[in-house]
Design a protein around this motif. Structure first.
Motif, PDB file in Angstrom:
ATOM      1  N   VAL A 130     -34.948  23.705  14.287  1.00  9.61           N
ATOM      2  CA  VAL A 130     -34.910  24.101  12.922  1.00  9.61           C
ATOM      3  C   VAL A 130     -35.546  25.170  12.360  1.00  9.61           C
ATOM      4  O   VAL A 130     -35.304  26.105  11.802  1.00  9.61           O
ATOM      5  N   ALA A 131     -36.994  24.701  12.721  1.00  7.20           N
ATOM      6  CA  ALA A 131     -37.977  25.736  12.071  1.00  7.20           C
ATOM      7  C   ALA A 131     -37.740  27.226  12.531  1.00  7.20           C
ATOM      8  O   ALA A 131     -38.109  28.071  11.675  1.00  7.20           O
ATOM      9  N   PRO A 132     -37.247  27.558  13.751  1.00  7.05           N
ATOM     10  CA  PRO A 132     -37.021  29.044  14.262  1.00  7.05           C
ATOM     11  C   PRO A 132     -36.030  29.749  12.933  1.00  7.05           C
ATOM     12  O   PRO A 132     -36.136  30.952  13.064  1.00  7.05           O
ATOM     13  N   HIS A 133     -35.307  29.005  12.345  1.00 10.88           N
ATOM     14  CA  HIS A 133     -34.525  29.675  11.313  1.00 10.88           C
ATOM     15  C   HIS A 133     -35.299  30.284  10.115  1.00 10.88           C
ATOM     16  O   HIS A 133     -34.799  30.838   9.377  1.00 10.88           O
ATOM     17  N   ARG A 144     -32.304  30.300   4.885  1.00 15.69           N
ATOM     18  CA  ARG A 144     -31.964  28.743   4.189  1.00 15.69           C
ATOM     19  C   ARG A 144     -30.684  28.333   4.869  1.00 15.69           C
ATOM     20  O   ARG A 144     -30.438  27.008   5.329  1.00 15.69           O
ATOM     21  N   PRO A 145     -29.440  29.046   4.906  1.00 15.91           N
ATOM     22  CA  PRO A 145     -28.248  28.209   5.287  1.00 15.91           C
ATOM     23  C   PRO A 145     -28.299  27.704   6.551  1.00 15.91           C
ATOM     24  O   PRO A 145     -27.802  26.879   6.974  1.00 15.91           O
ATOM     25  N   ALA A 146     -28.788  28.865   7.826  1.00 19.68           N
ATOM     26  CA  ALA A 146     -28.816  28.260   8.865  1.00 19.68           C
ATOM     27  C   ALA A 146     -29.967  27.322   9.329  1.00 19.68           C
ATOM     28  O   ALA A 146     -29.769  26.157   9.918  1.00 19.68           O
ATOM     29  N   ARG A 147     -31.022  27.242   8.483  1.00 21.44           N
ATOM     30  CA  ARG A 147     -31.935  26.297   8.610  1.00 21.44           C
ATOM     31  C   ARG A 147     -31.494  24.829   8.206  1.00 21.44           C
ATOM     32  O   ARG A 147     -31.721  23.870   9.065  1.00 21.44           O
ATOM     33  N   CYS A 148     -30.862  24.721   7.066  1.00 17.93           N
ATOM     34  CA  CYS A 148     -30.472  23.532   6.427  1.00 17.93           C
ATOM     35  C   CYS A 148     -29.386  22.921   7.449  1.00 17.93           C
ATOM     36  O   CYS A 148     -29.250  21.674   7.435  1.00 17.93           O
ATOM     37  N   ARG A 149     -28.584  23.891   7.731  1.00 18.61           N
ATOM     38  CA  ARG A 149     -27.392  23.447   8.724  1.00 18.61           C
ATOM     39  C   ARG A 149     -27.981  22.577   9.948  1.00 18.61           C
ATOM     40  O   ARG A 149     -27.469  21.413  10.345  1.00 18.61           O
ATOM     41  N   ALA A 150     -28.959  23.287  10.576  1.00 15.85           N
ATOM     42  CA  ALA A 150     -29.622  22.534  11.738  1.00 15.85           C
ATOM     43  C   ALA A 150     -30.376  21.293  11.308  1.00 15.85           C
ATOM     44  O   ALA A 150     -30.500  20.462  11.935  1.00 15.85           O
ATOM     45  N   CYS A 151     -30.967  21.378   9.835  1.00 18.67           N
ATOM     46  CA  CYS A 151     -31.821  20.173   9.570  1.00 18.67           C
ATOM     47  C   CYS A 151     -30.782  19.019   9.387  1.00 18.67           C
ATOM     48  O   CYS A 151     -31.062  17.832   9.842  1.00 18.67           O
ATOM     49  N   PRO A 205     -28.103  18.475  -6.380  1.00 18.20           N
ATOM     50  CA  PRO A 205     -27.467  19.609  -6.556  1.00 18.20           C
ATOM     51  C   PRO A 205     -28.238  20.822  -5.962  1.00 18.20           C
ATOM     52  O   PRO A 205     -27.687  21.890  -5.902  1.00 18.20           O
ATOM     53  N   TYR A 206     -29.299  20.564  -5.584  1.00 16.24           N
ATOM     54  CA  TYR A 206     -30.145  21.592  -4.706  1.00 16.24           C
ATOM     55  C   TYR A 206     -30.089  21.761  -3.194  1.00 16.24           C
ATOM     56  O   TYR A 206     -30.490  22.380  -2.341  1.00 16.24           O
ATOM     57  N   GLN A 207     -29.099  20.787  -2.585  1.00 20.07           N
ATOM     58  CA  GLN A 207     -28.698  20.787  -1.101  1.00 20.07           C
ATOM     59  C   GLN A 207     -27.204  21.490  -1.206  1.00 20.07           C
ATOM     60  O   GLN A 207     -26.819  22.012  -2.106  1.00 20.07           O
ATOM     61  N   LEU A 208     -27.091  21.688   0.189  1.00 16.95           N
ATOM     62  CA  LEU A 208     -25.730  22.679   0.221  1.00 16.95           C
ATOM     63  C   LEU A 208     -24.774  21.758   0.742  1.00 16.95           C
ATOM     64  O   LEU A 208     -24.663  21.449   1.927  1.00 16.95           O
ATOM     65  N   PHE A 209     -24.040  21.410  -0.282  1.00 19.83           N
ATOM     66  CA  PHE A 209     -23.286  20.369  -0.293  1.00 19.83           C
ATOM     67  C   PHE A 209     -22.066  20.571   0.902  1.00 19.83           C
ATOM     68  O   PHE A 209     -21.786  19.619   1.649  1.00 19.83           O
ATOM     69  N   GLU A 210     -21.243  21.634   0.837  1.00 21.47           N
ATOM     70  CA  GLU A 210     -20.417  21.951   1.678  1.00 21.47           C
ATOM     71  C   GLU A 210     -20.885  21.859   3.152  1.00 21.47           C
ATOM     72  O   GLU A 210     -20.280  21.367   3.990  1.00 21.47           O
ATOM     73  N   THR A 211     -21.986  22.615   3.418  1.00 21.17           N
ATOM     74  CA  THR A 211     -22.623  22.667   4.786  1.00 21.17           C
ATOM     75  C   THR A 211     -23.057  21.214   5.139  1.00 21.17           C
ATOM     76  O   THR A 211     -22.603  20.806   6.506  1.00 21.17           O
ATOM     77  N   CYS A 212     -23.420  20.471   4.497  1.00 23.50           N
ATOM     78  CA  CYS A 212     -23.736  18.939   4.515  1.00 23.50           C
ATOM     79  C   CYS A 212     -22.397  18.174   4.903  1.00 23.50           C
ATOM     80  O   CYS A 212     -22.660  17.447   5.750  1.00 23.50           O
ATOM     81  N   THR A 213     -21.663  18.443   4.204  1.00 22.82           N
ATOM     82  CA  THR A 213     -20.234  17.754   4.387  1.00 22.82           C
ATOM     83  C   THR A 213     -19.615  18.067   5.888  1.00 22.82           C
ATOM     84  O   THR A 213     -19.218  17.071   6.665  1.00 22.82           O
ATOM     85  N   GLU A 214     -19.750  19.165   5.923  1.00 21.08           N
ATOM     86  CA  GLU A 214     -19.040  19.600   7.278  1.00 21.08           C
ATOM     87  C   GLU A 214     -19.806  19.345   8.451  1.00 21.08           C
ATOM     88  O   GLU A 214     -19.262  18.635   9.588  1.00 21.08           O
ATOM     89  N   GLU A 215     -21.206  18.963   8.497  1.00 23.23           N
ATOM     90  CA  GLU A 215     -22.034  18.315   9.759  1.00 23.23           C
ATOM     91  C   GLU A 215     -21.732  17.098   9.549  1.00 23.23           C
ATOM     92  O   GLU A 215     -21.590  16.402  10.535  1.00 23.23           O
ATOM     93  N   LEU A 216     -21.652  16.319   8.345  1.00 26.70           N
ATOM     94  CA  LEU A 216     -21.302  14.997   8.534  1.00 26.70           C
ATOM     95  C   LEU A 216     -20.069  14.532   9.005  1.00 26.70           C
ATOM     96  O   LEU A 216     -19.985  13.565  10.024  1.00 26.70           O
ATOM     97  N   ARG A 259     -41.806  22.939   5.067  1.00 27.35           N
ATOM     98  CA  ARG A 259     -42.528  23.731   4.397  1.00 27.35           C
ATOM     99  C   ARG A 259     -42.242  24.804   3.958  1.00 27.35           C
ATOM    100  O   ARG A 259     -42.417  25.542   3.193  1.00 27.35           O
ATOM    101  N   PHE A 260     -41.126  25.188   4.355  1.00 29.50           N
ATOM    102  CA  PHE A 260     -40.113  26.388   3.913  1.00 29.50           C
ATOM    103  C   PHE A 260     -39.669  26.060   2.593  1.00 29.50           C
ATOM    104  O   PHE A 260     -39.884  27.013   1.760  1.00 29.50           O
ATOM    105  N   SER A 261     -39.236  24.788   2.439  1.00 30.33           N
ATOM    106  CA  SER A 261     -38.608  24.660   1.129  1.00 30.33           C
ATOM    107  C   SER A 261     -39.836  24.553   0.035  1.00 30.33           C
ATOM    108  O   SER A 261     -39.622  24.832  -1.220  1.00 30.33           O
TER     109      SER A 261
END
Ligand code: SF4
Length: 197
Positions: free
Chosen positions: A76-79, A83-90, A118-129, A170-172
């Motif tokens: 995750v950290a290498p992103h 933010r989109p790539a980092r949060c998806r990996a997270c 509302p501060y999360q990337l809802f669609e990305t999170c849903t896709e991963e779930l 730490r990025f957030s």
């Protein structure tokens, strides 16, 4: 009703998803797996806040799953500030661990409290779930809890829960600090401003 494992990112974000899912008839068990949270003292404070609430108020079991910080740093950290790539990996790491535990422990459904902020990337999170639940043979319980966020804010304040002002990594923390400064600058200049958590 199917057994549901609810990944919880923190105590305050758990209040409304738990209430709402129980209204639907689920009896959620909480799962903690958040190796994203830094520094270590903040990680412990959020976990303790969740455990105290689950034990004393919600009377729910909590499974403490893996918190593989080394894996988070590797994947995750290498992103960095992408933010989109980092949060998806997270999301993938945390929800993957929650799904692994759910399958191993005989749960059939999986959900996450990340869907209340509302501060999360809802669609990305849903896709991963959805992707990870499918890989583990689980049913993803997808709910848009975001309209309940003001209730969660109010209720967690009333309960005196610790409430953080950044997502976790730490990025957030750096991004949130910049956003707050921009908002202060905008207020001083009389301009409208956005907000990022
Ligand atoms: S902002 Fe939140 S979801 Fe995104 S990488 Fe950082 S801790 Fe993970």
């Amino acid at each position: 009703m199917a057994r549901l494992l609810l990944h919880a990112c923190c105590g305050p974000c758990s209040l409304e998803p738990v209430r709402s899912l129980m209204e639907e008839g689920y009896e959620p068990t909480i799962c903690w797996t958040n190796p994203n949270i830094a520094p270590a003292a903040e990680h412990e404070l959020r976990l303790t806040t969740l455990l105290d609430w689950a034990r004393d108020t919600a009377h729910l079991d909590v499974i403490i799953a893996g918190d593989d910080r080394a894996a988070w740093e590797r994947t995750v950290a290498p992103h960095g500030f992408d933010r989109p790539a980092r949060c998806r990996a997270c999301y993938a790491q945390r929800l993957g661990e929650a799904c692994r535990v759910a399958a191993a422990e005989g749960f059939t459904c999986i959900s996450t409290t990340l869907a209340v902020s509302p501060y999360q990337l809802f669609e990305t999170c849903t896709e991963e779930l959805v992707r990870l639940a499918g890989a583990y043979g689980l049913s993803p319980v997808i709910r848009d809890f975001r309209p309940l966020y003001p209730n969660a804010t109010r209720a967690s304040r009333e309960l005196g829960m610790y409430r953080q002002n950044y997502c976790g990594c730490r990025f957030s923390a750096a991004e949130a600090q910049i956003e707050r400064q921009l908002a202060r600058d905008a207020r001083k200049a009389g301009r409208p401003s956005g907000h990022a958590g």
